[in-house]
Design a protein around this motif. Structure first.
Motif, mmCIF file in Angstrom:
data_model
loop_
_atom_site.group_PDB
_atom_site.id
_atom_site.type_symbol
_atom_site.label_atom_id
_atom_site.label_comp_id
_atom_site.label_asym_id
_atom_site.label_seq_id
_atom_site.Cartn_x
_atom_site.Cartn_y
_atom_site.Cartn_z
ATOM 1 N N UNK A 38 0.835 -1.202 0.000
ATOM 2 C CA UNK A 38 0.000 0.000 0.000
ATOM 3 C C UNK A 38 0.874 1.258 0.000
ATOM 4 N N UNK A 39 1.820 1.303 0.938
ATOM 5 C CA UNK A 39 2.642 2.502 1.107
ATOM 6 C C UNK A 39 3.567 2.691 -0.090
ATOM 7 N N UNK A 40 4.131 1.595 -0.577
ATOM 8 C CA UNK A 40 5.021 1.679 -1.740
ATOM 9 C C UNK A 40 4.259 2.231 -2.943
ATOM 10 N N UNK A 41 3.056 1.720 -3.188
ATOM 11 C CA UNK A 41 2.254 2.184 -4.318
ATOM 12 C C UNK A 41 1.837 3.645 -4.149
ATOM 13 N N UNK A 42 1.572 4.067 -2.915
ATOM 14 C CA UNK A 42 1.199 5.454 -2.671
ATOM 15 C C UNK A 42 2.336 6.394 -3.058
ATOM 16 N N UNK A 43 3.571 5.977 -2.811
ATOM 17 C CA UNK A 43 4.733 6.783 -3.191
ATOM 18 C C UNK A 43 4.966 6.741 -4.698
ATOM 19 N N UNK A 44 4.782 5.565 -5.286
ATOM 20 C CA UNK A 44 4.934 5.439 -6.746
ATOM 21 C C UNK A 44 3.912 6.308 -7.453
ATOM 22 N N UNK A 45 2.685 6.328 -6.943
ATOM 23 C CA UNK A 45 1.614 7.129 -7.550
ATOM 24 C C UNK A 45 1.988 8.612 -7.598
ATOM 25 N N UNK A 46 2.689 9.093 -6.592
ATOM 26 C CA UNK A 46 3.041 10.514 -6.540
ATOM 27 C C UNK A 46 4.206 10.851 -7.464
ATOM 28 N N UNK A 47 5.242 10.015 -7.496
ATOM 29 C CA UNK A 47 6.455 10.383 -8.227
ATOM 30 C C UNK A 47 6.501 9.851 -9.653
ATOM 31 N N UNK A 48 5.899 8.683 -9.921
ATOM 32 C CA UNK A 48 6.068 8.065 -11.236
ATOM 33 C C UNK A 48 5.413 8.865 -12.372
ATOM 34 N N UNK A 49 4.151 9.328 -12.233
ATOM 35 C CA UNK A 49 3.583 10.150 -13.305
ATOM 36 C C UNK A 49 4.390 11.422 -13.556
ATOM 37 N N UNK A 50 4.894 12.039 -12.490
ATOM 38 C CA UNK A 50 5.714 13.246 -12.654
ATOM 39 C C UNK A 50 7.001 12.941 -13.410
ATOM 40 N N UNK A 51 7.505 11.734 -13.240
ATOM 41 C CA UNK A 51 8.701 11.289 -13.963
ATOM 42 C C UNK A 51 8.378 10.947 -15.416
ATOM 43 N N UNK A 52 7.224 10.328 -15.646
ATOM 44 C CA UNK A 52 6.885 9.845 -16.984
ATOM 45 C C UNK A 52 6.352 10.933 -17.910
ATOM 46 N N UNK A 53 5.594 11.880 -17.383
ATOM 47 C CA UNK A 53 4.929 12.861 -18.245
ATOM 48 C C UNK A 53 5.870 13.629 -19.167
ATOM 49 N N UNK A 54 7.019 14.133 -18.684
ATOM 50 C CA UNK A 54 7.929 14.836 -19.604
ATOM 51 C C UNK A 54 8.452 13.932 -20.718
ATOM 52 N N UNK A 55 8.692 12.658 -20.410
ATOM 53 C CA UNK A 55 9.182 11.731 -21.430
ATOM 54 C C UNK A 55 8.087 11.444 -22.456
ATOM 55 N N UNK A 56 6.852 11.310 -21.987
ATOM 56 C CA UNK A 56 5.738 11.051 -22.908
ATOM 57 C C UNK A 56 5.583 12.205 -23.886
ATOM 58 N N UNK A 57 5.542 13.423 -23.360
ATOM 59 C CA UNK A 57 5.370 14.583 -24.238
ATOM 60 C C UNK A 57 6.643 14.894 -25.023
ATOM 61 N N UNK A 58 7.796 14.632 -24.419
ATOM 62 C CA UNK A 58 9.048 14.883 -25.134
ATOM 63 C C UNK A 58 9.247 13.969 -26.325
ATOM 64 N N UNK A 59 8.823 12.719 -26.193
ATOM 65 C CA UNK A 59 8.994 11.739 -27.272
ATOM 66 C C UNK A 59 7.901 11.875 -28.323
ATOM 67 N N UNK A 60 6.655 12.092 -27.884
ATOM 68 C CA UNK A 60 5.523 12.054 -28.799
ATOM 69 C C UNK A 60 5.190 13.407 -29.437
ATOM 70 N N UNK A 61 5.675 14.514 -28.862
ATOM 71 C CA UNK A 61 5.358 15.837 -29.395
ATOM 72 C C UNK A 61 6.521 16.355 -30.221
#
Length: 322
Positions: A277-300
Motif C-alpha cells: 500500500x505505502x510503496x504504491x502510494x509513493x509510486x503514484x506521486x512520483x512516477x507520473x511526474x517522472x513519466x509525463x515529460x518523457x511522454x510529451x518529449x517523445x511524442x510531441x
C-alpha cells in the motif's frame, strides 16, 4: 480509589512517520529508486517549462495546459519525497502536527489539481479536433486563465476541510503514522475517536472528483472519436489520433496508478500487505511526474525538435570552448 490515567485527547504535537514498513532491509535501494525518479522528474519538467517559455510557437492553449501539468508535476513529488528520503537516509521521521496537516493539504490538493488539468486537456483536444477553425477564438487566454483559477479554487475548497477535520479528531497519545508522509487516512487511523465523518468525506470526495473528471474526459473523447471517424482521409484521422496520443498516455499513467493505489489502500488491507500500500502510494506521486515529460518529449514533435536543438547547441558550444 480508582486511578484514571492522564490521557490527552488533543492532537499530538509531533507525529512519527515510519516510512515504508517491511522494507527496512532494502531501504537503500528503495531510497535510490525514488530519488532517481524524483531527480529525473524535476529535470524533465523543468526542461518542458523552459522549452515552452522560450519557444514562441508553443505559446498555444495546448501548451498552456502542459505548462500547468509540468508545474504541478514539480510540486506534487516535492510535497512528500524530501521527507520520505529523510526517513530513509537520516532516520528522521518526526514531523510536527502543523507541518503534517500542511503536507496533507498540499498532497491531496495537488492530486485534485492534476485531475482537473487532465480534464481540461481533454477539453482542449475536443475543441482542437471537433472545431479546428474556432480553436483560437474559443480557447482565448482569458478563458484559459479562468479555467486555471477554477481548477485551483475547486482543489482548495474541497481539500481544506480534510486537515480541519483531522485536526479536530480525538487522539489517545499514539503518534505513530504507518506511512512515509501525512496521508489523510493514515493520520485518521491514528485517532481513537469517531472517524466516520472523515472516512465518509474522504470517500465521497475521491469518488466525486475522480468520477466527474473521468466522465468528462470520457465524454470528450467519445465526441473526439465520432469526429475522427467522420474525417474524409486516413491521413487526417491518423494526424488527429496522434495529437491525442500523449494525453491518453498521461491519463492512463496517472489514473491507473491513482485508482489502484486508492482501492488497495481502502479495500485491500486484508489481501494486500501494508508495505505494498505505502510503496504504491509513493509510486503514484512520483512516477507520473517522472513519466509525463518523457511522454510529451517523445511524442510531441515541436518539443522534441526544440530539446534536440538546445542539446546540439550546448554540445557545439562546449566543443568550441575547448
Amino acid at each position: 480509589m480508582l486511578h484514571v490515567p492522564n490521557i490527552s485527547f488533543h492532537m499530538p504535537s509531533v507525529f512519527l512517520l515510519v516510512g515504508i514498513p517491511g522494507l527496512q532491509e532494502g531501504a537503500v535501494w528503495t531510497s535510490i529508486f525514488f530519488c532517481f525518479l524524483y531527480v529525473l522528474a524535476i529535470l524533465g519538467n523543468g526542461i518542458i517549462l523552459y522549452v515552452i517559455k522560450t519557444e514562441k510557437s508553443l505559446h498555444t492553449p495546448m501548451y498552456f495546459f502542459l505548462s500547468m501539468l509540468a508545474l504541478n508535476d514539480l510540486a506534487f513529488p516535492s510535497s512528500t519525497l524530501p521527507k520520505t528520503l529523510a526517513i530513509f537516509w537520516l532516520n528522521d521521521g518526526l514531523i510536527d502536527a502543523t507541518s503534517c496537516l500542511t503536507q496533507m493539504f498540499f498532497v491531496h490538493c495537488l492530486a485534485v489539481i492534476e485531475s482537473g488539468i487532465l480534464a481540461s486537456m481533454a477539453y482542449d483536444r475536443f475543441v482542437a479536433i471537433c472545431f479546428p477553425l474556432r480553436y483560437n477564438s474559443v480557447l482565448t487566454y482569458a478563458l484559459l486563465e479562468k479555467i486555471a483559477l477554477v481548477i485551483l479554487a475547486r482543489a482548495v475548497v474541497v481539500i481544506v476541510p480534510i486537515p480541519v477535520l483531522v485536526g479536530h479528531l480525538q487522539y489517545c497519545g499514539d503518534n505513530i503514522v504507518l506511512h512515509s508522509y501525512c496521508d489523510h487516512m493514515a493520520v485518521v487511523n491514528v485517532a481513537c475517536g469517531d472517524t466516520q465523518i472523515d472516512n465518509v468525506y474522504g470517500l465521497a470526495l475521491s469518488l466525486s472528483i475522480t468520477g466527474f473528471d473521468l466522465l468528462f474526459i470520457g465524454l470528450s473523447y467519445a465526441l473526439i472519436l465520432r469526429a475522427i471517424f467522420k474525417m474524409p482521409s486516413r491521413e487526417a484521422r491518423h494526424k488527429a489520433v496522434g495529437t491525442c496520443g500523449s494525453h491518453i498516455c498521461v491519463i492512463i499513467v496517472a489514473y491507473l496508478l491513482g485508482i489502484f493505489s486508492y482501492v488497495t489502500y481502502r479495500f485491500g488491507k486484508k489481501t494486500i500487505p501494508h508495505t505494498v500500500h505505502i510503496f504504491l502510494a509513493n509510486v503514484y506521486i512520483v512516477f507520473p511526474s517522472f513519466m509525463n515529460p518523457f511522454i510529451y518529449g517523445v511524442r510531441t514533435k515541436q518539443i522534441r525538435r526544440r530539446v534536440l536543438h538546445i542539446v546540439t547547441h550546448q554540445l557545439n558550444t562546449c566543443r568550441f570552448s575547448y
